[in-house]
Design an enzyme around this catalytic site. Structure first.
Site, PDB file in Angstrom:
ATOM      1  N   SER A  86      -4.079  -0.597  -3.614  1.00 21.99           N
ATOM      2  CA  SER A  86      -4.366  -1.518  -2.515  1.00 21.99           C
ATOM      3  C   SER A  86      -4.521  -2.936  -3.068  1.00 21.99           C
ATOM      4  O   SER A  86      -3.575  -3.467  -3.645  1.00 21.99           O
ATOM      5  CB  SER A  86      -5.599  -1.043  -1.747  1.00 21.99           C
ATOM      6  OG  SER A  86      -5.690  -1.707  -0.504  1.00 21.99           O
ATOM      7  N   GLN A  87      -5.695  -3.576  -2.921  1.00 25.62           N
ATOM      8  CA  GLN A  87      -5.871  -4.863  -3.582  1.00 25.62           C
ATOM      9  C   GLN A  87      -5.588  -4.720  -5.069  1.00 25.62           C
ATOM     10  O   GLN A  87      -4.961  -5.592  -5.674  1.00 25.62           O
ATOM     11  CB  GLN A  87      -7.287  -5.389  -3.384  1.00 25.62           C
ATOM     12  CG  GLN A  87      -7.574  -6.673  -4.155  1.00 25.62           C
ATOM     13  CD  GLN A  87      -9.019  -7.122  -4.059  1.00 25.62           C
ATOM     14  OE1 GLN A  87      -9.318  -8.096  -3.396  1.00 25.62           O
ATOM     15  NE2 GLN A  87      -9.916  -6.410  -4.714  1.00 25.62           N
TER      16      GLN A  87
ATOM     17  N   HIS B 233      -2.737   5.136   3.693  1.00 23.21           N
ATOM     18  CA  HIS B 233      -3.511   4.369   2.722  1.00 23.21           C
ATOM     19  C   HIS B 233      -4.679   5.239   2.275  1.00 23.21           C
ATOM     20  O   HIS B 233      -5.814   5.059   2.715  1.00 23.21           O
ATOM     21  CB  HIS B 233      -3.997   3.080   3.392  1.00 23.21           C
ATOM     22  CG  HIS B 233      -4.200   1.942   2.453  1.00 23.21           C
ATOM     23  ND1 HIS B 233      -3.161   1.208   1.931  1.00 23.21           N
ATOM     24  CD2 HIS B 233      -5.331   1.401   1.945  1.00 23.21           C
ATOM     25  CE1 HIS B 233      -3.642   0.254   1.153  1.00 23.21           C
ATOM     26  NE2 HIS B 233      -4.964   0.356   1.140  1.00 23.21           N
TER      27      HIS B 233
ATOM     28  N   TYR C 157      -9.917  -3.812  -2.145  1.00 25.42           N
ATOM     29  CA  TYR C 157     -10.582  -4.937  -1.492  1.00 25.42           C
ATOM     30  C   TYR C 157     -12.022  -4.589  -1.139  1.00 25.42           C
ATOM     31  O   TYR C 157     -12.285  -3.551  -0.524  1.00 25.42           O
ATOM     32  CB  TYR C 157      -9.801  -5.303  -0.239  1.00 25.42           C
ATOM     33  CG  TYR C 157     -10.071  -6.687   0.319  1.00 25.42           C
ATOM     34  CD1 TYR C 157     -10.514  -7.731  -0.489  1.00 25.42           C
ATOM     35  CD2 TYR C 157      -9.851  -6.956   1.669  1.00 25.42           C
ATOM     36  CE1 TYR C 157     -10.725  -8.988   0.026  1.00 25.42           C
ATOM     37  CE2 TYR C 157     -10.056  -8.217   2.199  1.00 25.42           C
ATOM     38  CZ  TYR C 157     -10.499  -9.227   1.376  1.00 25.42           C
ATOM     39  OH  TYR C 157     -10.716 -10.494   1.900  1.00 25.42           O
TER      40      TYR C 157
ATOM     41  N   ASP D  66       1.405   4.444   6.049  1.00 26.99           N
ATOM     42  CA  ASP D  66       0.368   3.450   5.772  1.00 26.99           C
ATOM     43  C   ASP D  66       0.325   2.403   6.885  1.00 26.99           C
ATOM     44  O   ASP D  66       1.284   1.662   7.097  1.00 26.99           O
ATOM     45  CB  ASP D  66       0.663   2.778   4.430  1.00 26.99           C
ATOM     46  CG  ASP D  66      -0.515   1.993   3.879  1.00 26.99           C
ATOM     47  OD1 ASP D  66      -1.381   1.568   4.664  1.00 26.99           O
ATOM     48  OD2 ASP D  66      -0.570   1.807   2.646  1.00 26.99           O
TER      49      ASP D  66
END
Length: 319
Positions: free
Chosen positions: A183-184, A302, A92, A273
């Site tokens: 992630s994204q 993360h 992101y 996370d």
């Protein structure tokens, strides 16, 4: 092991709590029909960056609503034709990254395409055809409008358009294409592979964009999910629209797409996370019906997961 979410036996059974809209399938059928009507107007421009064993291009194409999308495309100079290809999606707010990390795939005879998400850190246009960043607020963009205006709907469709373009290249075997990202990028890997089921292998890492209500109830609507809290604070401070909002977010919740995946899955999760809580990731993983395997990092959050990049390349060799 430390627990910030649920014990592992519960995670392995968890099915998510964010609602799935009743017309979810019709919504995505309509979206894909819109995409099919778009002329992508593909443009390949040789990049200033070049390497001895590969050709590097700036790839441009048109997505829904007319936005021009940019991706880096690298293909090996000496490789079998047709050969496999891999799609790469970024986290992101970031971008498609440097050219040098694409060369590992070119070195094994694979082409690789890395997309810039619209309105984030790369060269792609956002839905309003404005070049450059329009962060923050991409999750909530369109929540006060028709569901077809949700920005992540358009970004999900961009991943499909990229996949179809790469599959159409004469040097690429359309039956041997993979997808990966963290992630994204992990969320987009799942969305792309669900909406373009010809993706044969996918390696999502701690995927974002899943089980929004669970994020909210864990009081983790911060960091990457901060805009959820901001939306309620500014647009619904008494939460009178809470059910409506979480239902609408269900259209862009990757857990509801996961059962469409047909390719083989290798996924990684860190149990510490606090950005994308493990339970939200398991909500998607547990719905995948295709062959799948999970790498669990008990003491990691993360962050960089040691060895998983190598594991992913070895997995993609199966293409």
């Amino acid at each position: 092991m430390p627990i910030i979410d649920m014990p592992m036996p519960e995670l392995l059974k968890y099915q998510g709590i964010s609602p799935k809209p009743e017309d979810f399938d019709q919504y995505w059928a309509r979206a894909l029909a819109e995409l099919e009507a778009v002329d992508p107007k593909v443009e390949l421009v040789p990049s200033e960056f070049q390497a001895p064993q590969a050709e590097c291009f700036d790839l441009y194409f048109t997505g829904v609503q007319g936005a021009r999308i940019h991706a880096k495309y690298v293909r090996p100079k000496a490789a079998a034709t047709p050969h496999p290809a891999v799609l790469q999606f970024h986290g992101y707010a970031w971008n498609s990254g440097d050219w040098n990390d694409k060369l590992a795939y070119a070195s094994i005879g694979y082409s690789i395409a890395a997309m810039d998400c619209r309105g984030q850190g790369g060269r792609s246009e956002d839905a309003g055809q404005v070049k450059g960043t329009t962060l923050r607020g991409h999750i909530i963009r369109g929540l006060d409008d028709h569901p077809d205006k949700l920005l992540f709907r358009q970004i999900f469709l961009d991943t499909v358009q990229l996949a179809r373009i790469v599959m159409s290249f004469p040097e690429v075997d359309e039956q041997r294409v993979g997808a990966m990202g963290g992630s994204q990028g992990g969320g987009l890997t799942i969305a792309c592979s669900a909406l373009e089921p010809r993706i044969k292998r996918l390696a999502p890492v701690y995927p974002f964009l899943s089980d929004y209500r669970r994020v909210w109830e864990m009081d983790l609507a911060k960091d990457a999910y901060e805009e959820l809290r901001n939306f309620f604070r500014f647009h619904d401070p008494l939460h009178k629209r809470e059910e409506e909002i979480f239902n609408k977010l269900g259209y862009i919740d990757i857990q509801h797409l996961a059962d469409r995946i047909q390719g083989e899955v290798l996924m990684a999760v860190g149990l510490m996370d606090t950005i994308c809580p493990p339970s939200t990731q398991f909500a998607a993983y547990n719905k995948i019906q295709a062959p799948k395997q999970l790498e669990v990092y008990p003491d990691f959050g993360h962050e960089y997961l040691p060895g998983f990049g190598d594991r992913t390349l070895q997995f993609m060799l199966g293409l």
